[in-house]
Design a protein around this motif. Structure first.
Motif, PDB file in Angstrom:
ATOM      1  N   TRP A 163      11.637   5.674  -0.732  1.00  0.00           N
ATOM      2  CA  TRP A 163      10.862   4.489  -0.763  1.00  0.00           C
ATOM      3  C   TRP A 163      11.291   3.659  -0.968  1.00  0.00           C
ATOM      4  O   TRP A 163      12.069   3.004  -1.943  1.00  0.00           O
ATOM      5  CB  TRP A 163       9.854   5.197  -1.642  1.00  0.00           C
ATOM      6  CG  TRP A 163       8.966   6.438  -2.055  1.00  0.00           C
ATOM      7  CD1 TRP A 163       9.628   7.976  -2.313  1.00  0.00           C
ATOM      8  CD2 TRP A 163       7.756   6.557  -1.091  1.00  0.00           C
ATOM      9  NE1 TRP A 163       8.513   8.605  -2.068  1.00  0.00           N
ATOM     10  CE2 TRP A 163       7.433   8.098  -1.586  1.00  0.00           C
ATOM     11  CE3 TRP A 163       7.124   5.933  -1.034  1.00  0.00           C
ATOM     12  CZ2 TRP A 163       7.001   8.554  -1.072  1.00  0.00           C
ATOM     13  CZ3 TRP A 163       5.938   6.242   0.134  1.00  0.00           C
ATOM     14  CH2 TRP A 163       6.062   7.712  -0.342  1.00  0.00           C
ATOM     15  N   PHE A 164      10.451   2.504  -0.325  1.00  0.00           N
ATOM     16  CA  PHE A 164      10.759   0.818   0.244  1.00  0.00           C
ATOM     17  C   PHE A 164       9.321   0.720  -0.845  1.00  0.00           C
ATOM     18  O   PHE A 164       7.618   0.972  -0.374  1.00  0.00           O
ATOM     19  CB  PHE A 164      11.085  -0.045   1.021  1.00  0.00           C
ATOM     20  CG  PHE A 164      12.485   0.692   1.498  1.00  0.00           C
ATOM     21  CD1 PHE A 164      12.909   2.242   1.815  1.00  0.00           C
ATOM     22  CD2 PHE A 164      13.304   0.015   1.447  1.00  0.00           C
ATOM     23  CE1 PHE A 164      14.237   2.063   2.864  1.00  0.00           C
ATOM     24  CE2 PHE A 164      14.387   0.297   2.086  1.00  0.00           C
ATOM     25  CZ  PHE A 164      14.947   0.917   2.363  1.00  0.00           C
ATOM     26  N   ARG A 165       9.142  -0.827  -0.612  1.00  0.00           N
ATOM     27  CA  ARG A 165       7.935  -1.408  -0.898  1.00  0.00           C
ATOM     28  C   ARG A 165       7.565  -2.915  -0.299  1.00  0.00           C
ATOM     29  O   ARG A 165       9.001  -3.754  -0.480  1.00  0.00           O
ATOM     30  CB  ARG A 165       7.697  -1.425  -2.286  1.00  0.00           C
ATOM     31  CG  ARG A 165       8.221  -2.229  -3.336  1.00  0.00           C
ATOM     32  CD  ARG A 165       8.151  -1.569  -4.405  1.00  0.00           C
ATOM     33  NE  ARG A 165       8.696  -3.058  -5.437  1.00  0.00           N
ATOM     34  CZ  ARG A 165       8.240  -2.383  -7.054  1.00  0.00           C
ATOM     35  NH1 ARG A 165       7.649  -1.618  -7.286  1.00  0.00           N
ATOM     36  NH2 ARG A 165       9.403  -2.932  -7.669  1.00  0.00           N
ATOM     37  N   GLN A 166       6.750  -3.476   0.009  1.00  0.00           N
ATOM     38  CA  GLN A 166       6.526  -4.919  -0.111  1.00  0.00           C
ATOM     39  C   GLN A 166       5.221  -5.429  -0.582  1.00  0.00           C
ATOM     40  O   GLN A 166       4.124  -4.941  -0.444  1.00  0.00           O
ATOM     41  CB  GLN A 166       6.788  -5.282   1.669  1.00  0.00           C
ATOM     42  CG  GLN A 166       6.178  -6.400   2.292  1.00  0.00           C
ATOM     43  CD  GLN A 166       7.067  -6.005   3.952  1.00  0.00           C
ATOM     44  OE1 GLN A 166       6.537  -4.950   4.325  1.00  0.00           O
ATOM     45  NE2 GLN A 166       6.981  -7.816   4.421  1.00  0.00           N
ATOM     46  N   ALA A 167       5.491  -6.384  -1.020  1.00  0.00           N
ATOM     47  CA  ALA A 167       4.386  -6.778  -1.899  1.00  0.00           C
ATOM     48  C   ALA A 167       4.074  -8.366  -0.966  1.00  0.00           C
ATOM     49  O   ALA A 167       4.502  -8.819  -0.306  1.00  0.00           O
ATOM     50  CB  ALA A 167       5.006  -7.449  -2.945  1.00  0.00           C
ATOM     51  N   PRO A 168       2.925  -8.595  -1.293  1.00  0.00           N
ATOM     52  CA  PRO A 168       2.416  -9.667  -0.020  1.00  0.00           C
ATOM     53  C   PRO A 168       3.067 -10.981  -0.381  1.00  0.00           C
ATOM     54  O   PRO A 168       3.552 -11.932  -1.490  1.00  0.00           O
ATOM     55  CB  PRO A 168       0.485 -10.009  -1.234  1.00  0.00           C
ATOM     56  CG  PRO A 168       0.303  -8.480  -1.920  1.00  0.00           C
ATOM     57  CD  PRO A 168       1.283  -7.924  -2.046  1.00  0.00           C
TER      58      PRO A 168
ATOM     59  N   VAL B 213       2.461  -2.482  -0.949  1.00  0.00           N
ATOM     60  CA  VAL B 213       2.869  -1.693  -0.036  1.00  0.00           C
ATOM     61  C   VAL B 213       3.994  -0.830  -0.122  1.00  0.00           C
ATOM     62  O   VAL B 213       4.416  -1.270   0.050  1.00  0.00           O
ATOM     63  CB  VAL B 213       2.219  -1.883   1.633  1.00  0.00           C
ATOM     64  CG1 VAL B 213       2.493  -0.639   2.449  1.00  0.00           C
ATOM     65  CG2 VAL B 213       1.205  -2.674   1.437  1.00  0.00           C
ATOM     66  N   TYR B 214       3.727   0.595  -0.336  1.00  0.00           N
ATOM     67  CA  TYR B 214       4.628   1.565  -0.289  1.00  0.00           C
ATOM     68  C   TYR B 214       4.637   2.630   0.824  1.00  0.00           C
ATOM     69  O   TYR B 214       4.251   2.928   2.056  1.00  0.00           O
ATOM     70  CB  TYR B 214       4.952   2.707  -1.400  1.00  0.00           C
ATOM     71  CG  TYR B 214       4.715   1.883  -3.128  1.00  0.00           C
ATOM     72  CD1 TYR B 214       4.231   1.027  -3.569  1.00  0.00           C
ATOM     73  CD2 TYR B 214       6.468   1.899  -3.553  1.00  0.00           C
ATOM     74  CE1 TYR B 214       4.168   0.323  -4.894  1.00  0.00           C
ATOM     75  CE2 TYR B 214       6.454   1.281  -4.750  1.00  0.00           C
ATOM     76  CZ  TYR B 214       5.418   0.868  -5.429  1.00  0.00           C
ATOM     77  OH  TYR B 214       5.554  -0.263  -6.435  1.00  0.00           O
ATOM     78  N   TYR B 215       6.033   2.255   0.722  1.00  0.00           N
ATOM     79  CA  TYR B 215       6.845   2.889   2.446  1.00  0.00           C
ATOM     80  C   TYR B 215       7.799   4.226   2.284  1.00  0.00           C
ATOM     81  O   TYR B 215       8.506   3.348   1.326  1.00  0.00           O
ATOM     82  CB  TYR B 215       7.659   2.342   3.623  1.00  0.00           C
ATOM     83  CG  TYR B 215       6.346   1.055   3.871  1.00  0.00           C
ATOM     84  CD1 TYR B 215       6.926  -0.548   3.201  1.00  0.00           C
ATOM     85  CD2 TYR B 215       5.589   1.247   5.106  1.00  0.00           C
ATOM     86  CE1 TYR B 215       5.803  -1.723   3.899  1.00  0.00           C
ATOM     87  CE2 TYR B 215       4.482   0.025   5.533  1.00  0.00           C
ATOM     88  CZ  TYR B 215       4.504  -1.661   4.460  1.00  0.00           C
ATOM     89  OH  TYR B 215       4.226  -2.002   5.155  1.00  0.00           O
ATOM     90  N   CYS B 216       7.849   5.020   3.110  1.00  0.00           N
ATOM     91  CA  CYS B 216       8.148   5.868   2.529  1.00  0.00           C
ATOM     92  C   CYS B 216       9.375   6.067   4.114  1.00  0.00           C
ATOM     93  O   CYS B 216       8.929   5.893   5.503  1.00  0.00           O
ATOM     94  CB  CYS B 216       8.226   7.640   2.500  1.00  0.00           C
ATOM     95  SG  CYS B 216       7.029   8.292   3.854  1.00  0.00           S
TER      96      CYS B 216
END
Length: 124
Positions: free
Chosen positions: A36-41, A93-96
């Protein structure tokens, strides 16, 4: 390439919990980890946690240790991210993703297949 679908995001108050799911189509031989990765605004995409598909070993970045748990589902093609004690700074936004396993780092370039992302918003 493997197809990944992330779900489970939503709006939650600080201190609350969410469970994200990542469902994958057939994995390839090179996909020995799911992460899991995440990207904040306005920020770069960063790693959160990963799990080895072969033995279930896990890796967490410092900011989520003790709060987040990555796990494999009973169905081999599903991975979960249980997020507890959520903070406003977890909003992203969380990405797998599927790719190479490492017990010592979590690097986006090691992951070739990505899902579409699911939005997690934590209100204060």
């Amino acid at each position: 390439d493997v197809q990944l679908q992330a779900s489970g995001g939503g709006l939650v108050q600080a201190g609350g919990s969410l469970r994200l799911s990542c469902k994958a189509s057939e994995f390839s031989f090179n996909d020995d980890a799911v992460a899991w990765f995440r990207q904040a605004p306005g920020k770069e995409r960063v790693g959160v946690a990963s799990i080895s598909r072969s033995d279930g070993n896990t890796y967490y970045v410092d900011g989520v240790k003790g709060r987040f748990t990555i796990s494999r589902g009973n169905a081999k093609n599903t991975v979960y991210l249980q997020m507890n004690s959520l903070k406003p700074e977890d909003t992203a936004v969380y990405y797998c993703a599927a790719g190479w396993w490492s017990s010592s780092q979590l690097v986006a370039s090691h992951f070739a297949s990505w899902g579409q992302g699911t939005l997690v918003t934590v209100s204060s």
